[in-house]
Scaffold this motif. Structure first.
Motif, PDB file in Angstrom:
ATOM      1  N   PRO A  65      46.005  44.092  41.818  1.00  0.00           N
ATOM      2  CA  PRO A  65      45.292  45.259  40.934  1.00  0.00           C
ATOM      3  C   PRO A  65      44.463  45.944  41.570  1.00  0.00           C
ATOM      4  CG  PRO A  65      44.286  42.893  40.853  1.00  0.00           C
ATOM      5  CD  PRO A  65      45.612  42.759  41.534  1.00  0.00           C
ATOM      6  N   LEU A  66      44.093  47.277  41.094  1.00  0.00           N
ATOM      7  CA  LEU A  66      43.379  48.073  41.790  1.00  0.00           C
ATOM      8  C   LEU A  66      41.939  47.694  41.552  1.00  0.00           C
ATOM      9  CD1 LEU A  66      44.729  51.522  40.011  1.00  0.00           C
ATOM     10  CD2 LEU A  66      45.160  50.476  42.277  1.00  0.00           C
ATOM     11  N   ASP A  67      41.228  47.994  42.852  1.00  0.00           N
ATOM     12  CA  ASP A  67      39.617  47.634  42.915  1.00  0.00           C
ATOM     13  C   ASP A  67      38.752  48.423  41.824  1.00  0.00           C
ATOM     14  OD1 ASP A  67      40.424  45.822  45.129  1.00  0.00           O
ATOM     15  OD2 ASP A  67      39.834  47.299  46.577  1.00  0.00           O
ATOM     16  N   VAL A  68      38.193  47.683  41.226  1.00  0.00           N
ATOM     17  CA  VAL A  68      37.072  48.147  40.332  1.00  0.00           C
ATOM     18  C   VAL A  68      35.720  47.695  40.839  1.00  0.00           C
ATOM     19  CG1 VAL A  68      38.931  48.283  38.408  1.00  0.00           C
ATOM     20  CG2 VAL A  68      37.609  46.345  38.643  1.00  0.00           C
ATOM     21  N   SER A  69      34.898  48.694  40.535  1.00  0.00           N
ATOM     22  CA  SER A  69      33.501  48.265  40.696  1.00  0.00           C
ATOM     23  C   SER A  69      33.307  46.689  39.810  1.00  0.00           C
ATOM     24  CB  SER A  69      32.498  49.172  40.335  1.00  0.00           C
ATOM     25  OG  SER A  69      32.358  49.548  38.903  1.00  0.00           O
ATOM     26  N   LYS A  74      36.369  43.540  34.150  1.00  0.00           N
ATOM     27  CA  LYS A  74      36.742  43.037  32.806  1.00  0.00           C
ATOM     28  C   LYS A  74      37.337  41.775  32.970  1.00  0.00           C
ATOM     29  CE  LYS A  74      39.338  44.399  28.388  1.00  0.00           C
ATOM     30  NZ  LYS A  74      40.170  45.368  27.850  1.00  0.00           N
ATOM     31  N   ALA A  75      36.420  40.698  32.461  1.00  0.00           N
ATOM     32  CA  ALA A  75      36.836  39.538  32.774  1.00  0.00           C
ATOM     33  C   ALA A  75      37.593  38.570  31.538  1.00  0.00           C
ATOM     34  CB  ALA A  75      35.503  38.524  32.968  1.00  0.00           C
ATOM     35  N   LYS A  76      37.306  39.413  30.431  1.00  0.00           N
ATOM     36  CA  LYS A  76      38.146  38.828  29.177  1.00  0.00           C
ATOM     37  C   LYS A  76      39.326  39.500  28.730  1.00  0.00           C
ATOM     38  CE  LYS A  76      35.228  35.186  28.586  1.00  0.00           C
ATOM     39  NZ  LYS A  76      35.751  33.823  28.451  1.00  0.00           N
ATOM     40  N   LEU A  96      53.227  37.237  28.132  1.00  0.00           N
ATOM     41  CA  LEU A  96      51.698  37.034  28.478  1.00  0.00           C
ATOM     42  C   LEU A  96      51.150  38.260  28.926  1.00  0.00           C
ATOM     43  CD1 LEU A  96      50.052  34.708  28.914  1.00  0.00           C
ATOM     44  CD2 LEU A  96      50.743  34.439  31.040  1.00  0.00           C
ATOM     45  N   ILE A  97      50.268  38.743  28.211  1.00  0.00           N
ATOM     46  CA  ILE A  97      49.388  39.754  28.387  1.00  0.00           C
ATOM     47  C   ILE A  97      48.076  39.731  29.127  1.00  0.00           C
ATOM     48  CG2 ILE A  97      48.458  41.907  27.132  1.00  0.00           C
ATOM     49  CD1 ILE A  97      50.229  41.296  24.917  1.00  0.00           C
ATOM     50  N   ASN A  98      47.980  40.466  30.378  1.00  0.00           N
ATOM     51  CA  ASN A  98      46.510  40.520  30.980  1.00  0.00           C
ATOM     52  C   ASN A  98      45.865  41.591  30.910  1.00  0.00           C
ATOM     53  OD1 ASN A  98      44.688  39.990  32.866  1.00  0.00           O
ATOM     54  ND2 ASN A  98      46.164  40.203  34.994  1.00  0.00           N
ATOM     55  N   ASP A  99      44.902  41.711  30.053  1.00  0.00           N
ATOM     56  CA  ASP A  99      44.169  42.893  30.061  1.00  0.00           C
ATOM     57  C   ASP A  99      42.654  42.551  30.667  1.00  0.00           C
ATOM     58  OD1 ASP A  99      43.403  45.504  28.919  1.00  0.00           O
ATOM     59  OD2 ASP A  99      42.854  44.803  26.973  1.00  0.00           O
ATOM     60  N   THR A 100      42.612  42.276  31.731  1.00  0.00           N
ATOM     61  CA  THR A 100      41.474  41.930  32.433  1.00  0.00           C
ATOM     62  C   THR A 100      41.634  42.260  33.894  1.00  0.00           C
ATOM     63  OG1 THR A 100      42.321  39.971  33.706  1.00  0.00           O
ATOM     64  CG2 THR A 100      41.484  39.500  31.245  1.00  0.00           C
ATOM     65  N   SER A 101      40.908  42.567  34.616  1.00  0.00           N
ATOM     66  CA  SER A 101      40.767  42.982  35.897  1.00  0.00           C
ATOM     67  C   SER A 101      41.211  41.929  37.086  1.00  0.00           C
ATOM     68  CB  SER A 101      39.365  43.476  36.453  1.00  0.00           C
ATOM     69  OG  SER A 101      38.962  44.592  35.634  1.00  0.00           O
ATOM     70  N   PHE A 152      42.557  35.071  39.861  1.00  0.00           N
ATOM     71  CA  PHE A 152      42.324  35.512  41.247  1.00  0.00           C
ATOM     72  C   PHE A 152      41.988  36.939  41.623  1.00  0.00           C
ATOM     73  CE2 PHE A 152      44.485  37.768  44.990  1.00  0.00           C
ATOM     74  CZ  PHE A 152      43.916  36.821  46.022  1.00  0.00           C
ATOM     75  N   THR A 153      40.953  37.199  42.080  1.00  0.00           N
ATOM     76  CA  THR A 153      40.614  38.666  42.812  1.00  0.00           C
ATOM     77  C   THR A 153      40.126  38.570  44.050  1.00  0.00           C
ATOM     78  OG1 THR A 153      39.274  40.474  42.014  1.00  0.00           O
ATOM     79  CG2 THR A 153      38.347  38.410  41.498  1.00  0.00           C
ATOM     80  N   LYS A 154      40.225  39.859  44.810  1.00  0.00           N
ATOM     81  CA  LYS A 154      39.603  39.792  46.048  1.00  0.00           C
ATOM     82  C   LYS A 154      38.094  40.304  45.901  1.00  0.00           C
ATOM     83  CE  LYS A 154      44.063  40.591  48.830  1.00  0.00           C
ATOM     84  NZ  LYS A 154      44.460  41.678  49.549  1.00  0.00           N
ATOM     85  N   GLN A 155      37.698  40.571  44.831  1.00  0.00           N
ATOM     86  CA  GLN A 155      36.328  41.094  44.681  1.00  0.00           C
ATOM     87  C   GLN A 155      35.426  39.692  44.459  1.00  0.00           C
ATOM     88  OE1 GLN A 155      38.164  44.405  41.925  1.00  0.00           O
ATOM     89  NE2 GLN A 155      35.898  44.989  42.512  1.00  0.00           N
ATOM     90  N   HIS A 156      34.113  39.948  44.018  1.00  0.00           N
ATOM     91  CA  HIS A 156      32.992  38.898  43.937  1.00  0.00           C
ATOM     92  C   HIS A 156      32.527  38.747  42.641  1.00  0.00           C
ATOM     93  CE1 HIS A 156      33.096  38.670  48.264  1.00  0.00           C
ATOM     94  NE2 HIS A 156      33.397  40.300  48.351  1.00  0.00           N
TER      95      HIS A 156
END
Length: 314
Positions: A65-69, A74-76, A96-101, A152-156
């Motif tokens: 996924p693209l990095d977003v601030s 979007k967590a939900k 299965l639809i993933n409309d989150t970040s 999973f995400t590489k952000q925090h």
């Protein structure tokens, strides 16, 4: 079995082609052609048409996924979308639809006389994957579905706990109207797997404290002609038994009749169709005992044949 529901195949010995709409066993499949007639055929007697791409095909992009601030993170927004096949309406596909970040690591296991792994994969942010297909006519035989999801995400941001969804679907789960599904942009049934964040509207909360205990109930005036055909009343009619269909039609009839009486309509027409006459008989039986009904008769035969009843109200 090398074929899946929804595959486009061509007969080896005949000039026929169609979509796989039923997996009968390891050797036999059902194929539905343009005439919507399902033909049982040995799997060895058909061949997959390679390169065929359905118009509703979902992108299989599994890139990160693209990095977003964090502010826009979007967590939900995790859904199960159930979509009828555009070429074989007797088949539905589960997406299965993933409309989150988040990036999702997901598995699907079906539970029926043992467990069977159906899907395992990586679903990128703002994307969807087809994870299962099933025959509508076999809904009562569908296995229990178990979906497990890791975030999973590489952000925090705060990482949610793993999500587990377990369901044995019934016809009532598809009783609502179809809607346009996020990400895949198709009409279908939407089932939310994660809970949306609770947002309290202070103004609406304040209004609730001052709302009158007795509010005037307004009943909308019905159309002069009320169509009781089940396909006009429910999108999920293919899941319903004959008894359930009759109950829904009579309930709609009763509500429309009451609304016509409340709004002082002089008459109303109920379109019930000819069919086997069961719905017509039940409607006219109720009308014959109703104190607000002056009389009733077959509606304009030139327009409805014997498929509608005209009701004159007092």
């Amino acid at each position: 079995m090398k074929y899946k529901l929804g595959d486009f195949v061509r007969f080896i010995d005949e000039k026929l082609e169609g979509f796989v709409t039923r997996i009968i066993d390891e050797q036999m499949i059902g194929v539905t052609g343009e005439d919507d007639f399902e033909i049982p055929v040995p799997a060895a007697k058909v061949t997959l048409v390679h390169g065929y791409k359905k118009p509703d095909a979902v992108s299989e992009n599994l890139s990160n996924p693209l990095d977003v601030s964090i502010a826009n993170f979007k967590a939900k927004g995790i859904y199960l979308g159930v979509v009828p096949d555009p070429k074989a309406n007797s088949v539905v596909h589960f997406h299965l639809i993933n409309d989150t970040s988040f990036q999702l690591l997901a598995t699907l296991v079906t539970e029926q006389r043992g467990n069977k792994g159906e899907f395992a994969g990586n679903i990128a942010s703002n994307s969807a994957e087809k994870i299962y297909s099933a025959q509508l006519a076999d809904l009562q035989l569908w296995p229990k579905m178990l979906i497990n999801i890791l975030y999973f995400t590489k952000q925090h941001p705060e990482i949610p706990n793993p999500l587990t969804f377990s369901e044995k679907f019934k016809a009532k789960d598809f009783s609502g109207s179809k809607k346009n599904l996020p990400i895949i942009n198709q009409q279908g049934w939407l089932i939310r797997l994660d809970e949306p964040e609770l947002v309290i509207d202070a103004d609406k909360l304040k209004e609730s404290f001052f709302k009158s205990a007795e509010e005037k109930v307004t009943i909308s005036k019905p159309e002069r002609e009320v169509d009781l055909h089940i396909e006009k009343l429910r999108d999920d009619h293919q899941f319903l038994s004959s008894a359930e269909i009759l109950g829904i039609q009579l309930n709609h009839f009763n509500k429309a009749l009451d609304a016509a009486i409340v709004n002082q309509m002089p008459e109303i027409v109920f379109i019930h169709g000819a069919g086997n006459g069961t719905l017509r008989h039940e409607i006219q039986k109720k009308l014959s005992k109703h104190p607000k009904v002056q009389t009733f008769m077959d509606a304009q035969k030139e327009k409805f044949g014997f498929g509608a009843t005209r009701v004159l109200l007092k």
